[in-house]
Design an enzyme around this catalytic site. Structure first.
Site, PDB file in Angstrom:
ATOM      1  N   CYS A  46       0.829  -1.215   0.000  1.00  0.00           N
ATOM      2  CA  CYS A  46       0.000   0.000   0.000  1.00  0.00           C
ATOM      3  C   CYS A  46       0.861   1.263   0.000  1.00  0.00           C
ATOM      4  O   CYS A  46       0.506   2.261  -0.642  1.00  0.00           O
ATOM      5  CB  CYS A  46      -0.900   0.029   1.230  1.00  0.00           C
ATOM      6  SG  CYS A  46      -2.067  -1.320   1.322  1.00  0.00           S
ATOM      7  N   THR A  47       1.962   1.228   0.719  1.00  0.00           N
ATOM      8  CA  THR A  47       2.840   2.395   0.783  1.00  0.00           C
ATOM      9  C   THR A  47       3.347   2.763  -0.607  1.00  0.00           C
ATOM     10  O   THR A  47       3.417   3.947  -0.964  1.00  0.00           O
ATOM     11  CB  THR A  47       4.010   2.113   1.741  1.00  0.00           C
ATOM     12  OG1 THR A  47       3.479   1.852   3.047  1.00  0.00           O
ATOM     13  CG2 THR A  47       4.970   3.294   1.821  1.00  0.00           C
TER      14      THR A  47
END
Length: 223
Positions: A46-47
């Protein structure tokens, strides 16, 4: 509740986000929207995704697209995570997350949009609540759902493809065309089956008839 389908009106909701509280339909206004979910804050895949979305801000802006993320954590964690996203993203290019991220620790919005992971029993928080899968909704200015995608938690999304779909939808809404396999903006398009040949001669004077049901044409569009 039944699963959301293409053509359904996107459910409205109120939520707190990293840029302030919103009423979703009111926030959409007359824009297109990408709503994309994340299993949780401080997660590696997600980062990388949120940083990429921040770096593509101009691509979304010129298409009249707003982006909004959602993750099953609270605002305090979201704000700390944004610092990490910007820090790591800077290794790729200038990264500054300005779009909102919805705080959804109680999963209210995630349930409303059927985003919860029912497959991976390990994809749960310390309370046993399922995290969200990597879901994508494209919503048009009429608040209609035009695309849904669901990625497994292990697989990052391809935002080139998501932008390509937006281009296809916007061009199709405007020009009575559809787009063929692997189409990219600027490629030939398909004349919509509801357009007669007589109409096509006026609308698309350069069209080519390949099969009784397949006609293609160049189409000049803004890049």
């Amino acid at each position: 509740m039944p699963a959301l389908r293409l053509g359904n009106i996107a459910p409205d909701f109120e939520a707190d986000t990293t840029t302030g509280p919103i009423k979703f339909h009111e926030w959409i206004g007359d824009s297109w929207v990408i709503l994309f979910s994340h299993p949780g804050d401080f997660t590696p895949v997600c980062t990388t995704e949120l940083g990429e979305v921040a770096r593509r801000a101009e691509d979304f802006k010129k298409r009249n697209v707003k982006v909004i993320g959602i993750s099953a954590n609270g605002l305090e964690e979201h704000h700390k995570w944004v610092q990490d996203i910007n820090s790591f993203g800077a290794k790729v290019g200038p990264t500054d997350v300005h779009y909102p991220i919805i705080a959804d620790p109680d999963r209210k919005v995630s349930v409303l949009y059927d985003m919860l992971d029912e497959q991976d029993a390990t994809n749960r928080d310390n309370k046993g609540l399922p995290f969200t899968i990597r879901t994508v909704f494209i919503i048009d200015p009429k608040k209609t759902i035009r695309l849904t995608l669901a990625y497994p938690a292990s697989t990052g999304r391809n935002f080139d493809e998501i932008i390509r779909v937006i281009d296809s939808l916007q061009i199709g809404d405007k020009h009575r065309v559809t787009t063929p396999v692997n189409w990219k903006k600027g490629d030939d398009v398909i004349v919509h089956p509801t357009v007669t040949n007589d109409e096509a001669k006026t609308l698309f004077p350069e069209f080519t008839q390949h099969l009784p049901y397949l006609r293609t044409t160049p189409l000049k569009v803004d890049q």
